[in-house]
Design a protein around this motif. Structure first.
Motif: not given
Length: 267
Positions: A7-13, A20-26, A74-75
């Motif tokens: 699984v791969k999640i991309a985040l944009v800001d 914060a959202a990337a850490t929550a995914v991690r 879209i963080a």
């Protein structure tokens, strides 16, 4: 798009608010690969026109999509307001797009007075007023503008953070029970906000960010389940205005940035 087995999640800001959202995914999936696509060349997005925000968000999203993620987060509250329809039209249904919405509903459900800390552009906007009307459940809500706070967090300027937090705390009612963090950057200084709103040993306020809900939704949209005990094998890709890079130095001022920088390698 062709997706791999992991699984791969991309985040944009626009900047480091995505931490914060990337850490929550991690935390939910330590084995997930992350692609962090920000726009240091164009930040801040808040003062830009909706058309400019949409163009820059699309560019950051295109850079992230080239790495073939399973979902695109879209963080950023500003980009979610301005660009979410265009982003979904561009990428869905092949690539699920998850927006960020201030957590007004759970804050109102907790009861008592609610304060929404947000950028000056968002405070009092038709968008935020509509969210309050739709999800505020009749709770007393105070909109608190936080000029300069997002920029101070972005550049890890401790003095500016302290001043901006203190100014916003002074505008927050004394009886407030819950504070909604209406900008993703604010979640990086949540402890300082809590301390400023409740000085002198009074019971702490409840803070409501969006990172946890966004991370959970990203996994749901990919058909994945949380596996917080998975081995920490997830890789980290950092894109700065489309350029392959490493986390900016300012990100390392926050626990979230240090955690992410220590897991996986940029690729």
């Amino acid at each position: 798009m062709v997706y791999g087995d992991r699984v791969k999640i991309a985040l944009v800001d626009s900047g480091i608010g995505l931490l914060a959202a990337a850490t929550a995914v991690r935390e939910l999936r330590p084995d997930a690969d992350l692609v962090l696509s920000s726009d240091p060349d164009g930040l801040p997005w808040g003062p830009r026109t909706p058309q400019d925000v949409t163009a820059r968000a699309l560019a950051a999203a295109e850079a992230a999509a080239a790495h073939r993620p399973d979902a695109l987060v879209i963080a950023c509250n500003t980009a979610s307001v301005c660009a979410l329809p265009a982003l979904r039209a561009r990428f869905e249904p092949e690539l699920p797009v998850i927006g960020t919405v201030p957590a007004i509903k759970p804050a109102a459900a907790a009861g008592g007075t609610v304060a929404i800390w947000a950028t000056p552009a968002t405070t009092g906007s038709p968008y935020q007023r509509r969210l309050i009307a739709d999800f505020g459940a009749g709770a007393p809500v105070t909109e608190v503008p936080c000029p300069g706070l997002a920029d101070a967090v972005q550049y890890a300027d401790e003095g500016a953070i302290e001043r901006a937090v203190a100014a916003a705390a002074a505008l927050t009612p004394d009886d407030v029970r819950s504070v909604v963090l209406g900008c993703t950057h604010y979640e990086l200084v949540a402890d300082r906000i809590r301390a400023a709103v409740r000085p002198g040993g009074r019971p702490p306020v409840l803070l409501y960010g969006s990172a946890g809900a966004v991370a959970a939704q990203a996994l749901r949209r990919t058909g994945e389940r949380p596996e917080p005990d998975a081995t920490r094998t997830g890789a980290l890709t950092v894109l700065l205005s489309g350029r392959a890079s490493e986390l900016p130095q300012e990100a390392l001022a926050y626990p979230e940035g240090r955690l992410l920088s220590g897991v996986g390698a940029a690729r």
